[in-house]
Write a protein that holds these residues in place. Structure first.
Motif, mmCIF file in Angstrom:
data_model
loop_
_atom_site.group_PDB
_atom_site.id
_atom_site.type_symbol
_atom_site.label_atom_id
_atom_site.label_comp_id
_atom_site.label_asym_id
_atom_site.label_seq_id
_atom_site.Cartn_x
_atom_site.Cartn_y
_atom_site.Cartn_z
ATOM 1 N N TRP A 1 121.858 21.513 16.576
ATOM 2 C CA TRP A 1 122.272 20.652 15.552
ATOM 3 C C TRP A 1 121.394 19.414 14.927
ATOM 4 N N ASN A 2 120.514 18.980 15.903
ATOM 5 C CA ASN A 2 119.766 17.787 15.698
ATOM 6 C C ASN A 2 118.448 17.963 15.278
ATOM 7 N N ASN A 3 118.260 18.893 14.440
ATOM 8 C CA ASN A 3 116.813 19.032 14.028
ATOM 9 C C ASN A 3 116.552 19.636 12.634
ATOM 10 N N LYS A 4 115.464 19.370 11.905
ATOM 11 C CA LYS A 4 115.111 19.926 10.826
ATOM 12 C C LYS A 4 114.176 21.174 10.966
ATOM 13 N N THR A 5 114.614 22.201 10.776
ATOM 14 C CA THR A 5 113.809 23.554 11.016
ATOM 15 C C THR A 5 112.920 24.186 9.864
ATOM 16 N N THR A 6 112.086 24.559 10.314
ATOM 17 C CA THR A 6 110.993 25.231 9.487
ATOM 18 C C THR A 6 110.561 26.597 10.044
ATOM 19 N N PHE A 7 110.210 27.576 9.217
ATOM 20 C CA PHE A 7 110.055 28.765 9.772
ATOM 21 C C PHE A 7 108.550 29.294 9.156
#
Length: 171
Positions: A108-114
């Motif tokens: 839950w501690n991140n900004k995720t980009t795919f």
């Protein structure tokens, strides 16, 4: 650092926290982590406490494990995760830490980009890993190249060369 903050404790307190939980007398009693520790104790479904009283994050970490690894300060730039199906790159995920300390990109501690496998931003890393490293890893694990797991990941965190650090110290 499971919830993106820094704490200072003795080694004895850390071991007690991880093995027995933050309420154990040897854990020092002053942990600010949202987790209750106790990572090494497997939780059985029939031992679950009342769901309203159990911290969701602590529940997720029950039966987890502890990894001793070098802190790579450049984690603040993010972690790259390559997702594979056998030997084929399926997708690339960039997980950038969020929060005050920016030192953890877990859950839950991140900004995720795919990204798609052919993303130009990661071309060099992808080519080197596919051409050189997968075979070396398979060999070290005593796996035939065609025996890679069906679904697996490889994570990358930027780091400076140790040689660069030594040169800076000499100057």
């Amino acid at each position: 650092m499971n919830d993106n903050h820094i704490e200072e404790h003795t080694f004895k307190e850390l071991v007690a926290f991880c093995a027995c939980g933050k309420k154990h007398p040897d854990a020092g009693g002053n942990w600010t982590s949202v987790s209750d520790g106790n990572y090494l104790q497997q939780q059985n479904d029939d031992e679950n406490e009342d769901d309203d009283k159990v911290d969701k994050q602590s529940q997720l970490l029950k039966g987890a494990f502890v990894v001793d690894q070098r802190l790579l300060p450049r984690i603040s730039e993010g972690e790259i995760r390559m997702v594979f199906v056998k030997d084929e790159l399926f997708e690339i995920i960039h997980k950038k830490p969020v929060g005050e300390n920016g030192r953890s990109a877990v859950a839950w501690n991140n900004k995720t980009t795919f990204y798609k496998p052919e993303e130009p931003l990661f071309r060099d890393l992808t080519e080197k890993f596919l051409k050189n490293d997968i075979q070396r890893i398979a060999r070290k694990l005593n796996l035939a190249y065609n025996a890679l797991p069906l679904l697996w990941t490889a994570d990358f965190i930027p780091m400076d060369d140790d040689d660069d650090e030594e040169e800076e110290e000499e100057e």
